[in-house]
Design a protein around this motif. Structure first.
Motif, mmCIF file in Angstrom:
data_model
loop_
_atom_site.group_PDB
_atom_site.id
_atom_site.type_symbol
_atom_site.label_atom_id
_atom_site.label_comp_id
_atom_site.label_asym_id
_atom_site.label_seq_id
_atom_site.Cartn_x
_atom_site.Cartn_y
_atom_site.Cartn_z
ATOM 1 N N HIS A 1 -67.738 61.195 28.084
ATOM 2 C CA HIS A 1 -67.296 62.066 29.132
ATOM 3 C C HIS A 1 -67.529 61.659 30.479
ATOM 4 O O HIS A 1 -68.357 60.761 30.662
ATOM 5 C CB HIS A 1 -67.857 63.343 28.738
ATOM 6 C CG HIS A 1 -69.265 63.473 28.775
ATOM 7 N ND1 HIS A 1 -69.759 63.640 30.211
ATOM 8 C CD2 HIS A 1 -70.384 63.303 28.079
ATOM 9 C CE1 HIS A 1 -71.172 63.598 30.274
ATOM 10 N NE2 HIS A 1 -71.610 63.411 28.935
ATOM 11 N N ASN B 1 -68.697 71.920 33.546
ATOM 12 C CA ASN B 1 -67.525 70.761 33.651
ATOM 13 C C ASN B 1 -67.737 69.417 34.240
ATOM 14 O O ASN B 1 -68.870 69.282 34.719
ATOM 15 C CB ASN B 1 -66.499 71.811 34.564
ATOM 16 C CG ASN B 1 -65.856 72.987 33.707
ATOM 17 O OD1 ASN B 1 -65.629 73.089 32.579
ATOM 18 N ND2 ASN B 1 -65.797 74.098 34.544
ATOM 19 N N SER C 1 -63.603 65.116 38.082
ATOM 20 C CA SER C 1 -62.547 64.046 37.570
ATOM 21 C C SER C 1 -62.915 62.697 37.599
ATOM 22 O O SER C 1 -63.659 62.216 38.856
ATOM 23 C CB SER C 1 -61.306 64.535 38.509
ATOM 24 O OG SER C 1 -60.897 65.602 38.032
ATOM 25 N N PRO D 1 -67.722 71.374 26.366
ATOM 26 C CA PRO D 1 -66.884 71.353 27.691
ATOM 27 C C PRO D 1 -66.723 70.255 28.387
ATOM 28 O O PRO D 1 -65.538 69.818 28.782
ATOM 29 C CB PRO D 1 -67.350 72.416 28.374
ATOM 30 C CG PRO D 1 -68.247 73.424 27.725
ATOM 31 C CD PRO D 1 -68.819 72.664 26.609
ATOM 32 N N ARG D 2 -67.675 69.349 28.556
ATOM 33 C CA ARG D 2 -67.616 68.027 29.362
ATOM 34 C C ARG D 2 -66.758 66.939 28.652
ATOM 35 O O ARG D 2 -66.028 66.324 29.242
ATOM 36 C CB ARG D 2 -68.859 67.459 29.609
ATOM 37 C CG ARG D 2 -69.803 67.205 28.549
ATOM 38 C CD ARG D 2 -71.169 66.984 29.226
ATOM 39 N NE ARG D 2 -71.909 66.518 28.205
ATOM 40 C CZ ARG D 2 -72.835 67.529 27.505
ATOM 41 N NH1 ARG D 2 -72.866 68.659 27.777
ATOM 42 N NH2 ARG D 2 -73.672 66.849 26.709
ATOM 43 N N HIS E 1 -62.601 68.563 28.470
ATOM 44 C CA HIS E 1 -62.161 68.319 29.708
ATOM 45 C C HIS E 1 -61.952 67.022 29.870
ATOM 46 O O HIS E 1 -60.807 66.433 30.415
ATOM 47 C CB HIS E 1 -62.837 68.779 30.981
ATOM 48 C CG HIS E 1 -62.994 70.360 30.828
ATOM 49 N ND1 HIS E 1 -64.346 70.863 31.248
ATOM 50 C CD2 HIS E 1 -62.236 71.400 30.526
ATOM 51 C CE1 HIS E 1 -63.999 72.314 31.137
ATOM 52 N NE2 HIS E 1 -62.726 72.503 30.604
ATOM 53 N N THR E 2 -62.662 65.866 29.484
ATOM 54 C CA THR E 2 -62.503 64.466 29.709
ATOM 55 C C THR E 2 -61.045 64.087 28.564
ATOM 56 O O THR E 2 -60.541 63.328 29.111
ATOM 57 C CB THR E 2 -63.684 63.503 29.294
ATOM 58 O OG1 THR E 2 -64.576 63.917 30.336
ATOM 59 C CG2 THR E 2 -63.256 62.120 29.416
ATOM 60 N N THR F 1 -58.919 65.871 27.692
ATOM 61 C CA THR F 1 -57.380 66.283 27.953
ATOM 62 C C THR F 1 -57.040 65.566 29.183
ATOM 63 O O THR F 1 -55.827 65.456 29.434
ATOM 64 C CB THR F 1 -57.609 67.738 28.498
ATOM 65 O OG1 THR F 1 -58.444 68.038 29.411
ATOM 66 C CG2 THR F 1 -57.823 68.509 26.888
ATOM 67 N N GLN F 2 -57.804 64.935 29.852
ATOM 68 C CA GLN F 2 -57.566 64.087 31.044
ATOM 69 C C GLN F 2 -56.952 62.815 30.553
ATOM 70 O O GLN F 2 -56.242 61.897 31.313
ATOM 71 C CB GLN F 2 -58.596 63.895 32.021
ATOM 72 C CG GLN F 2 -58.847 65.306 32.794
ATOM 73 C CD GLN F 2 -59.804 65.156 34.128
ATOM 74 O OE1 GLN F 2 -59.865 64.084 34.473
ATOM 75 N NE2 GLN F 2 -60.386 66.241 34.345
ATOM 76 N N TYR G 1 -61.059 68.461 17.873
ATOM 77 C CA TYR G 1 -62.208 68.770 18.275
ATOM 78 C C TYR G 1 -63.094 69.002 17.368
ATOM 79 O O TYR G 1 -62.797 69.610 16.333
ATOM 80 C CB TYR G 1 -62.214 70.076 19.464
ATOM 81 C CG TYR G 1 -61.155 69.773 20.588
ATOM 82 C CD1 TYR G 1 -61.603 69.109 21.781
ATOM 83 C CD2 TYR G 1 -59.768 70.418 20.616
ATOM 84 C CE1 TYR G 1 -60.722 68.855 22.690
ATOM 85 C CE2 TYR G 1 -59.103 70.097 21.600
ATOM 86 C CZ TYR G 1 -59.410 69.457 22.660
ATOM 87 O OH TYR G 1 -58.824 69.052 23.742
#
Length: 181
Positions: free
Chosen positions: A8, A36, A39, A58-59, A62-63, A65-66, A74
């Motif tokens: 991540h 979080n 970026s 979460p970390r 978020h990674t 999805t980027q 998941y």
């Protein structure tokens, strides 16, 4: 089959300076788990990934999805190896000492840690078996965490995958493991 491992992106959680009790360390670790990311940049080396799995923390979410535009699966199986303070006495140590003691305790199979080393190995083997069974000829991207990633890379190597040895997984860096069919 190619398996891409990504740690991540860097976490935005502030490290605690100074010494803390075991209880304070555990609270800090839980806050870190819920934090979080900042970026980051990701270079996929123009590799096409047919599937993406991510830790459900979460970390990692978020990674993932980027860096991946398709559907992401998941799973708890890609979570970091949980770490807790080895002692709940009033002893106060620096965060890095608590982290080191926790990892040593995990490696040695100490009962203070929520997951044993043996359980971690079984978890990594289950992940690899699922990928080989369900995605045998595909390129699969996994978004996970540092310590778990190191164990996963070792298990991939033991199963005949070739890839760069990971000493300290860098945030957002792609490590590719490949096995000929």
């Amino acid at each position: 089959m190619k398996i891409g491992l990504v740690r991540h992106f860097k976490v935005g959680h502030q490290p605690v300076s100074g010494r803390m009790s075991g209880e304070q360390f555990n609270a800090w670790a839980e806050e870190y788990n819920q934090s979080n990311i900042e970026s980051g940049e990701f270079s996929s080396s123009e590799q096409v990934w047919e599937a993406c799995f991510s830790s459900d923390l979460p970390r990692a979410i978020h990674t993932a999805t980027q860096i991946y535009t398709g559907d992401i699966i998941y799973t708890q199986q890609l979570r970091e190896i949980e770490i807790v303070a080895t002692s709940q006495t009033g002893m106060k140590l620096h965060r890095s000492i608590w982290l080191a003691l926790g990892r040593i305790a995990w490696y040695m199979g100490h009962s203070s840690q929520p997951e044993s080393r043996g359980s971690t190995l079984l978890r990594t083997q289950a992940v690899i078996e699922r990928l080989e069974r369900d995605f045998g000829s595909s390129n699969v991207l996994l978004v996970t965490h540092g310590a778990f990633m190191k164990v996963l890379a070792q298990q991939l190597a033991l199963r005949g995958y070739n890839g760069k040895r990971i000493f300290y997984p860098r945030n957002g860096e792609l490590y590719i493991y490949e096995k000929d069919s």
